[in-house]
Write a protein that holds these residues in place. Structure first.
Motif, PDB file in Angstrom:
ATOM      1  N   ALA A 130       0.831  -1.217   0.000  1.00  0.00           N
ATOM      2  CA  ALA A 130       0.000   0.000   0.000  1.00  0.00           C
ATOM      3  C   ALA A 130       0.860   1.259   0.000  1.00  0.00           C
ATOM      4  O   ALA A 130       0.482   2.285  -0.558  1.00  0.00           O
ATOM      5  CB  ALA A 130      -0.911  -0.004   1.230  1.00  0.00           C
ATOM      6  N   GLN A 131       2.007   1.209   0.662  1.00  0.00           N
ATOM      7  CA  GLN A 131       2.927   2.351   0.779  1.00  0.00           C
ATOM      8  C   GLN A 131       4.238   1.944   0.110  1.00  0.00           C
ATOM      9  O   GLN A 131       5.188   1.497   0.777  1.00  0.00           O
ATOM     10  CB  GLN A 131       3.169   2.686   2.255  1.00  0.00           C
ATOM     11  N   ALA A 132       4.288   2.082  -1.189  1.00  0.00           N
ATOM     12  CA  ALA A 132       5.432   1.542  -1.942  1.00  0.00           C
ATOM     13  C   ALA A 132       6.579   2.543  -1.996  1.00  0.00           C
ATOM     14  O   ALA A 132       6.391   3.684  -2.438  1.00  0.00           O
ATOM     15  CB  ALA A 132       4.996   1.182  -3.353  1.00  0.00           C
ATOM     16  N   PRO A 133       7.777   2.158  -1.557  1.00  0.00           N
ATOM     17  CA  PRO A 133       8.921   3.056  -1.656  1.00  0.00           C
ATOM     18  C   PRO A 133       9.327   3.274  -3.116  1.00  0.00           C
ATOM     19  O   PRO A 133       9.034   2.430  -3.972  1.00  0.00           O
ATOM     20  CB  PRO A 133      10.042   2.318  -0.907  1.00  0.00           C
ATOM     21  N   ALA A 134      10.022   4.385  -3.351  1.00  0.00           N
ATOM     22  CA  ALA A 134      10.571   4.636  -4.691  1.00  0.00           C
ATOM     23  C   ALA A 134      11.907   3.903  -4.791  1.00  0.00           C
ATOM     24  O   ALA A 134      12.785   4.085  -3.941  1.00  0.00           O
ATOM     25  CB  ALA A 134      10.767   6.128  -4.909  1.00  0.00           C
ATOM     26  N   LEU A 135      12.052   3.067  -5.805  1.00  0.00           N
ATOM     27  CA  LEU A 135      13.238   2.213  -5.901  1.00  0.00           C
ATOM     28  C   LEU A 135      14.239   2.762  -6.907  1.00  0.00           C
ATOM     29  O   LEU A 135      13.855   3.206  -7.990  1.00  0.00           O
ATOM     30  CB  LEU A 135      12.828   0.803  -6.320  1.00  0.00           C
ATOM     31  N   ASP A 136      15.507   2.710  -6.514  1.00  0.00           N
ATOM     32  CA  ASP A 136      16.588   3.016  -7.449  1.00  0.00           C
ATOM     33  C   ASP A 136      17.308   1.708  -7.746  1.00  0.00           C
ATOM     34  O   ASP A 136      18.161   1.260  -6.984  1.00  0.00           O
ATOM     35  CB  ASP A 136      17.543   4.042  -6.820  1.00  0.00           C
ATOM     36  N   ARG A 137      16.935   1.106  -8.875  1.00  0.00           N
ATOM     37  CA  ARG A 137      17.512  -0.199  -9.226  1.00  0.00           C
ATOM     38  C   ARG A 137      18.941  -0.068  -9.703  1.00  0.00           C
ATOM     39  O   ARG A 137      19.702  -1.045  -9.686  1.00  0.00           O
ATOM     40  CB  ARG A 137      16.645  -0.872 -10.300  1.00  0.00           C
ATOM     41  N   SER A 138      19.348   1.142 -10.102  1.00  0.00           N
ATOM     42  CA  SER A 138      20.723   1.310 -10.587  1.00  0.00           C
ATOM     43  C   SER A 138      21.733   1.150  -9.453  1.00  0.00           C
ATOM     44  O   SER A 138      22.920   0.970  -9.693  1.00  0.00           O
ATOM     45  CB  SER A 138      20.894   2.689 -11.247  1.00  0.00           C
ATOM     46  N   PHE A 139      21.257   1.212  -8.199  1.00  0.00           N
ATOM     47  CA  PHE A 139      22.150   0.978  -7.054  1.00  0.00           C
ATOM     48  C   PHE A 139      22.721  -0.435  -7.099  1.00  0.00           C
ATOM     49  O   PHE A 139      23.844  -0.674  -6.642  1.00  0.00           O
ATOM     50  CB  PHE A 139      21.368   1.157  -5.741  1.00  0.00           C
ATOM     51  N   TRP A 140      21.969  -1.384  -7.647  1.00  0.00           N
ATOM     52  CA  TRP A 140      22.297  -2.800  -7.516  1.00  0.00           C
ATOM     53  C   TRP A 140      22.963  -3.332  -8.782  1.00  0.00           C
ATOM     54  O   TRP A 140      22.307  -3.867  -9.678  1.00  0.00           O
ATOM     55  CB  TRP A 140      21.030  -3.584  -7.176  1.00  0.00           C
ATOM     56  N   ARG A 141      24.293  -3.133  -8.860  1.00  0.00           N
ATOM     57  CA  ARG A 141      25.080  -3.716  -9.957  1.00  0.00           C
ATOM     58  C   ARG A 141      26.207  -4.510  -9.312  1.00  0.00           C
ATOM     59  O   ARG A 141      27.363  -4.115  -9.323  1.00  0.00           O
ATOM     60  CB  ARG A 141      25.596  -2.617 -10.890  1.00  0.00           C
ATOM     61  N   PRO A 142      25.869  -5.639  -8.694  1.00  0.00           N
ATOM     62  CA  PRO A 142      26.781  -6.325  -7.776  1.00  0.00           C
ATOM     63  C   PRO A 142      27.703  -7.338  -8.452  1.00  0.00           C
ATOM     64  O   PRO A 142      27.474  -7.756  -9.585  1.00  0.00           O
ATOM     65  CB  PRO A 142      25.804  -7.052  -6.854  1.00  0.00           C
ATOM     66  N   LEU A 143      28.700  -7.756  -7.686  1.00  0.00           N
ATOM     67  CA  LEU A 143      29.537  -8.897  -8.089  1.00  0.00           C
ATOM     68  C   LEU A 143      28.695 -10.170  -8.133  1.00  0.00           C
ATOM     69  O   LEU A 143      28.725 -10.931  -9.096  1.00  0.00           O
ATOM     70  CB  LEU A 143      30.683  -9.061  -7.072  1.00  0.00           C
ATOM     71  N   GLY A 144      27.958 -10.427  -7.064  1.00  0.00           N
ATOM     72  CA  GLY A 144      27.143 -11.641  -6.972  1.00  0.00           C
ATOM     73  C   GLY A 144      25.853 -11.342  -6.244  1.00  0.00           C
ATOM     74  O   GLY A 144      25.521 -10.180  -6.000  1.00  0.00           O
ATOM     75  N   MET A 145      25.084 -12.413  -5.925  1.00  0.00           N
ATOM     76  CA  MET A 145      23.813 -12.254  -5.216  1.00  0.00           C
ATOM     77  C   MET A 145      22.819 -11.421  -6.015  1.00  0.00           C
ATOM     78  O   MET A 145      21.991 -10.696  -5.465  1.00  0.00           O
ATOM     79  CB  MET A 145      24.037 -11.629  -3.837  1.00  0.00           C
ATOM     80  N   ARG A 146      22.929 -11.538  -7.354  1.00  0.00           N
ATOM     81  CA  ARG A 146      22.158 -10.647  -8.224  1.00  0.00           C
ATOM     82  C   ARG A 146      20.658 -10.724  -7.962  1.00  0.00           C
ATOM     83  O   ARG A 146      19.964  -9.714  -7.983  1.00  0.00           O
ATOM     84  CB  ARG A 146      22.437 -11.019  -9.679  1.00  0.00           C
TER      85      ARG A 146
END
Ligand SMILES: Cc1cc2nc3c(=O)[nH]c(=O)nc-3n(C[C@H](O)[C@H](O)[C@H](O)COP(=O)(O)OP(=O)(O)OC[C@H]3O[C@@H](n4cnc5c(N)ncnc54)[C@H](O)[C@@H]3O)c2cc1C
Length: 395
Positions: free
Chosen positions: A201-217
């Motif tokens: 109901a209260q959805a946060p604004a997501l910045d997906r560009s933060f997540w460019r990881p080595l692993g655990m994608r």
């Protein structure tokens, strides 16, 4: 779009449980279900090894196996894995899920952690409501890691409500987790408050560009900005500063260490399989390395048993064993970090360059474990253990 755990294919049945002479206890059933699920998780892991994916199918399997509610007390419809006496079973469940897929293990550990905190601090109506959410397939998580520039704070509104400002980073499952347990600062130094955000109901604004990881994608550990969202009194969990109370905060390290240990066990399992398949089992150097890896695996399992034994000590022993439980968890996470770091190069020497090519799983296992072994303040945790023993305490 939010993950709807009710919609993925649930037709794949709970792993079948062979009839035995005596029925297993609910925690033992949960361990058996997780052990049975691990190969299926492993077989699927490459398919979700990407930043823009979430292992929704895998969570449908976990739900069908009863593992989404397993951390809840039996009175709340769970298997009682949250009870101190069931810690060995809980750590085994986490280890098996991590063995199947470390990204799923990380997300599941967050779900478990939230349900344990809810049972520690929630009042009766909250417990009923959130237990019903878990039974309905809604996922929980714990988002504590702050955005360094703009941490989360709660600004009071009339009627006990709060408006939220700021952001979390490494918010695993963001966009898919329905009920993240979030921490934030109350106004004027009133402390650090937990709340359960109804993110559908209260959805946060997501910045997906933060997540460019080595692993655990596949953990979808994005930056989540909560600015402008509102919560009410029923969303607040526990009193200010409860999140960091010991031994529960430090003791929780054993749970992520159990998941990491599952990742190290997957490296062991796959190395053995690879050598057996190539018929490279007679070489004395390979045998010696597998012996070394077996030693590491057994050490990790023993550390987890030690953590479980200490967690199961009665609460009224608070003067002695309880501080020791948190310090011991610091040892456990350090030992399992070292086990993971030692396991990887042994496996790489065993399988060679050919083994590090896809579709072999080793490059993914290496990326995932290397990244997931990075946990907060590793040096300070060991220094705390040093201070604990120098102060004359012991385990
Ligand atoms: C896959 C993944 C998923 C995650 N999901 C979540 C999640 O859902 N929710 C959540 O809250 N968090 C999550 N995290 C974040 C996680 O809990 C830790 O915050 C993160 O892994 C910290 O690791 P770090 O190596 O950056 O730690 P750090 O503590 O920054 O340690 C890095 C190095 O800095 C040193 N160091 C630490 N403090 C200092 C200091 N003050 N001065 C100098 N040196 C210092 C340490 O000793 C170490 O050598 C996730 C992390 C990963 C990898």
């Amino acid at each position: 779009m939010l993950f709807d755990a009710a919609s993925p294919d649930l037709s794949i049945s709970t792993p079948s449980l062979a009839p035995g002479p005596a029925p297993l206890s609910p925690p033992a059933e949960a361990v058996r279900a997780a052990r049975a699920l691990a190969p299926r998780l492993f077989a699927q892991a490459a398919a979700t090894d990407a930043e823009a994916t979430f292992p929704g199918q895998e969570f449908a399997w976990l739900r069908a196996a009863g593992l989404l509610t397993a951390p809840l007390a039996p009175a709340l419809g769970g298997a009682g894995l949250g009870a101190p006496a069931a810690t060995e079973a809980l750590l085994d469940v986490l280890r098996h899920v991590g063995r199947g897929n470390l990204a799923v293990g990380r997300l599941y550990e967050g779900h478990v952690n939230a349900l344990l905190l809810i049972q520690l601090y929630g009042h009766a109506a909250q417990l009923q409501g959130w237990a019903a959410d878990a039974a309905a397939g809604r996922l929980f998580g714990v988002w504590n890691t702050e955005d360094p520039a703009q941490g989360v704070r709660l600004e009071p509104l009339p009627g006990g409500r709060y408006r939220l400002f700021g952001a979390k980073t490494f918010a695993s499952g963001a966009g898919y987790v329905h009920r993240p347990l979030v921490t934030g600062a109350l106004a004027e130094g009133h402390g650090w408050q937990m709340f359960v955000l109804p993110a559908d109901a209260q959805a946060p604004a997501l910045d997906r560009s933060f997540w460019r990881p080595l692993g655990m994608r596949a953990t979808a550990s994005y930056r989540a900005d909560l600015t402008g969202l509102e919560i009410g009194p029923a969303d607040l969990l526990g009193p200010p500063n409860a999140y960091y109370r010991q031994p529960w905060f430090g003791g929780g390290a054993s749970r992520f260490a159990a998941v990491q240990m599952g990742g190290a066990e997957a490296v062991f399992d796959e190395t053995r399989r690879f050598l057996q398949r190539l018929g490279r089992t007679d070489d004395p150097y390979q045998r010696q390395r597998l012996g070394q890896m077996a030693l590491l695996r057994e050490s990790g399992r023993q550390w987890l048993r030690g953590a479980a034994a200490r967690a199961a000590l009665p609460a009224d022993a608070a003067a002695g064993p309880q501080p020791a439980a948190a310090a011991y968890a610091g040892l456990v996470r350090t030992a399992i970090e070292q086990i993971g770091l030692a396991m990887l190069p042994l496996a790489e020497r065993c399988v060679g360059a050919r083994g590090l090519l896809q579709p072999e799983p080793f490059e993914r296992l290496h990326r995932d474990l290397t990244h997931y072994l990075r946990q907060p303040a590793p040096d300070a945790v060991l220094a705390d253990v040093g201070r604990f023993v120098l102060d004359g305490h012991d385990f």
